[in-house]
Scaffold this active site. Structure first.
Site, PDB file in Angstrom:
ATOM      1  N   THR A 114     -12.822  -4.219  -5.541  1.00  0.00           N
ATOM      2  CA  THR A 114     -12.254  -5.519  -5.880  1.00  0.00           C
ATOM      3  C   THR A 114     -13.312  -6.580  -6.148  1.00  0.00           C
ATOM      4  O   THR A 114     -14.434  -6.505  -5.630  1.00  0.00           O
ATOM      5  CB  THR A 114     -11.350  -6.006  -4.719  1.00  0.00           C
ATOM      6  OG1 THR A 114     -10.866  -7.327  -4.994  1.00  0.00           O
ATOM      7  CG2 THR A 114     -12.121  -6.043  -3.407  1.00  0.00           C
ATOM      8  N   ASP A 115     -12.922  -7.595  -6.924  1.00  0.00           N
ATOM      9  CA  ASP A 115     -13.768  -8.763  -7.131  1.00  0.00           C
ATOM     10  C   ASP A 115     -13.934  -9.580  -5.851  1.00  0.00           C
ATOM     11  O   ASP A 115     -14.854 -10.386  -5.739  1.00  0.00           O
ATOM     12  CB  ASP A 115     -13.180  -9.655  -8.229  1.00  0.00           C
ATOM     13  CG  ASP A 115     -11.757 -10.123  -7.930  1.00  0.00           C
ATOM     14  OD1 ASP A 115     -11.001  -9.365  -7.300  1.00  0.00           O
ATOM     15  OD2 ASP A 115     -11.404 -11.248  -8.340  1.00  0.00           O
ATOM     16  N   TRP A 174      -7.429  -9.069  -9.938  1.00  0.00           N
ATOM     17  CA  TRP A 174      -6.122  -9.637 -10.243  1.00  0.00           C
ATOM     18  C   TRP A 174      -5.200  -8.592 -10.898  1.00  0.00           C
ATOM     19  O   TRP A 174      -4.582  -8.850 -11.939  1.00  0.00           O
ATOM     20  CB  TRP A 174      -6.277 -10.855 -11.145  1.00  0.00           C
ATOM     21  CG  TRP A 174      -7.020 -12.010 -10.544  1.00  0.00           C
ATOM     22  CD1 TRP A 174      -7.872 -11.991  -9.466  1.00  0.00           C
ATOM     23  CD2 TRP A 174      -7.009 -13.370 -11.015  1.00  0.00           C
ATOM     24  NE1 TRP A 174      -8.382 -13.234  -9.247  1.00  0.00           N
ATOM     25  CE2 TRP A 174      -7.882 -14.104 -10.172  1.00  0.00           C
ATOM     26  CE3 TRP A 174      -6.361 -14.009 -12.064  1.00  0.00           C
ATOM     27  CZ2 TRP A 174      -8.098 -15.472 -10.359  1.00  0.00           C
ATOM     28  CZ3 TRP A 174      -6.587 -15.375 -12.242  1.00  0.00           C
ATOM     29  CH2 TRP A 174      -7.441 -16.089 -11.398  1.00  0.00           C
ATOM     30  N   TYR A 230     -10.051  -8.925   3.991  1.00  0.00           N
ATOM     31  CA  TYR A 230      -9.779  -7.935   2.940  1.00  0.00           C
ATOM     32  C   TYR A 230     -11.056  -7.599   2.174  1.00  0.00           C
ATOM     33  O   TYR A 230     -11.398  -6.422   1.999  1.00  0.00           O
ATOM     34  CB  TYR A 230      -8.719  -8.472   1.987  1.00  0.00           C
ATOM     35  CG  TYR A 230      -8.573  -7.677   0.717  1.00  0.00           C
ATOM     36  CD1 TYR A 230      -7.973  -6.428   0.715  1.00  0.00           C
ATOM     37  CD2 TYR A 230      -9.035  -8.188  -0.494  1.00  0.00           C
ATOM     38  CE1 TYR A 230      -7.845  -5.691  -0.457  1.00  0.00           C
ATOM     39  CE2 TYR A 230      -8.906  -7.470  -1.659  1.00  0.00           C
ATOM     40  CZ  TYR A 230      -8.307  -6.226  -1.640  1.00  0.00           C
ATOM     41  OH  TYR A 230      -8.183  -5.504  -2.808  1.00  0.00           O
ATOM     42  N   ALA A 248      -4.921   1.687  -0.773  1.00  0.00           N
ATOM     43  CA  ALA A 248      -5.617   0.526  -0.213  1.00  0.00           C
ATOM     44  C   ALA A 248      -4.655  -0.341   0.586  1.00  0.00           C
ATOM     45  O   ALA A 248      -3.450  -0.348   0.340  1.00  0.00           O
ATOM     46  CB  ALA A 248      -6.241  -0.318  -1.329  1.00  0.00           C
ATOM     47  N   TYR A 249      -5.218  -1.047   1.531  1.00  0.00           N
ATOM     48  CA  TYR A 249      -4.523  -2.133   2.228  1.00  0.00           C
ATOM     49  C   TYR A 249      -4.787  -3.367   1.380  1.00  0.00           C
ATOM     50  O   TYR A 249      -5.926  -3.843   1.299  1.00  0.00           O
ATOM     51  CB  TYR A 249      -5.091  -2.285   3.630  1.00  0.00           C
ATOM     52  CG  TYR A 249      -4.420  -3.329   4.496  1.00  0.00           C
ATOM     53  CD1 TYR A 249      -3.676  -2.962   5.606  1.00  0.00           C
ATOM     54  CD2 TYR A 249      -4.554  -4.696   4.224  1.00  0.00           C
ATOM     55  CE1 TYR A 249      -3.077  -3.911   6.430  1.00  0.00           C
ATOM     56  CE2 TYR A 249      -3.951  -5.651   5.022  1.00  0.00           C
ATOM     57  CZ  TYR A 249      -3.211  -5.254   6.123  1.00  0.00           C
ATOM     58  OH  TYR A 249      -2.621  -6.190   6.929  1.00  0.00           O
TER      59      TYR A 249
END
Length: 293
Positions: free
Chosen positions: A102-103, A152, A128, A61-62
């Protein structure tokens, strides 16, 4: 034995997977960008033509949230288009797909206090998050895909908030950390074991779809930093809370992004440790690595 291709070998989750029960139970091949450019469709097709693959775990991932604001195309290339390339190749090979998200796909309304479920509508605030949401949609085209949203992420390896606080605490008299963004720290080895459980049950076959995984509990970045420094010292470093407005960044971040884990606990039959317990385990691990024989 399940043959698993794991991308993002050099990242913190890739390194955690290399140390996990998955690596012991499956025939795992770990690749970084120098081994396989997942954004190159010809390279990906050549890899699948030359290797048997039963499942792909995409950890590549970036992840530079700030830089993504000025490099949205670069973030989209890795976090979305490359996911589509991998998903297509895996589908043609009859291989399952586990993709990490991701959250930050959520907007984190300031007044919100209820954890996000998998059915809540995403509304990312930054480049992102938008690229990761686009990647989820590419992964779901596969049909036999599992998407794990996490939050996180930290570990003893690589670049992350935990390592940054450790480094700064050793060289600073005072740190100011935002206290108005709430989420959940997730220890990468905990996520790795959840991925191992998903692979062991071939979750992409039995119950494909989107799942949330983080450690249990919730805190602010300030709470997280204060516990890190409180466990490690030094006493010379003081931690003070501040607001996001006092620490402006290029990328907007959700004020609340706690994830509801009910679904993954029920479907995968797993228990999830609290973030405080996992942080203590991480610090204990690091202490053992520095012990002299």
């Amino acid at each position: 034995m399940l043959k698993v291709l794991i991308t993002g070998a050099g990242g913190q989750l890739g390194q955690a997977l290399a140390r996990s029960s998955l690596a012991a139970a499956c025939d795992c091949t770990f690749v970084g960008r120098s081994d396989l450019d997942i954004a190159d469709p010809d390279a990906v097709d050549r890899y699948f033509a030359g290797h048997a693959v039963d499942a792909v775990i995409n950890c590549a991932a970036y992840t530079d949230v700030e830089r993504a604001e000025s490099e949205p195309d670069a973030a989209m290339r890795i976090n979305a288009r490359a996911v589509g390339i991998l998903a297509g190749a895996a589908h043609r090979a009859g291989a399952g797909l586990i993709h990490i998200s991701t959250d930050f796909v959520f907007g984190g309304e300031r007044q919100r206090s209820t954890p996000y479920t998998e059915t809540d509508t995403p509304a990312p605030l930054n480049a992102y998050g938008r690229s990761k949401l686009a990647g989820e949609r590419e992964a779901m085209r596969h049909g036999s895909a599992v998407i794990l949203r996490t939050s996180w992420l930290y570990s003893p390896w690589g670049r992350n908030f935990f390592r940054t606080i450790l480094d700064l605490a050793g060289s600073s008299e005072m740190l100011r950390v935002v206290d108005d963004q709430t989420g959940t720290p997730t220890y990468a080895p905990d996520l790795a074991e959840t991925i191992a459980a998903a692979a062991d049950t071939r979750l992409w076959q039995t119950a494909p779809g989107i799942y949330h995984y983080s450690d249990e509990g919730a805190c602010t970045w300030f709470d997280f930093a204060a516990r890190i420094v409180g466990r490690t010292g030094p006493d010379t470093c003081r931690i003070e809370p501040c607001t996001s407005a006092q620490r402006p960044t290029a990328a907007l971040r959700p004020s609340y992004s706690v994830l509801d884990k009910s679904l993954i606990k029920r479907v995968a039959g797993i228990g999830i440790p609290r973030w405080e317990e996992s942080l203590d385990r991480c610090l204990d691990y690091m202490a053992r690595q520095t012990e002299t024989p």
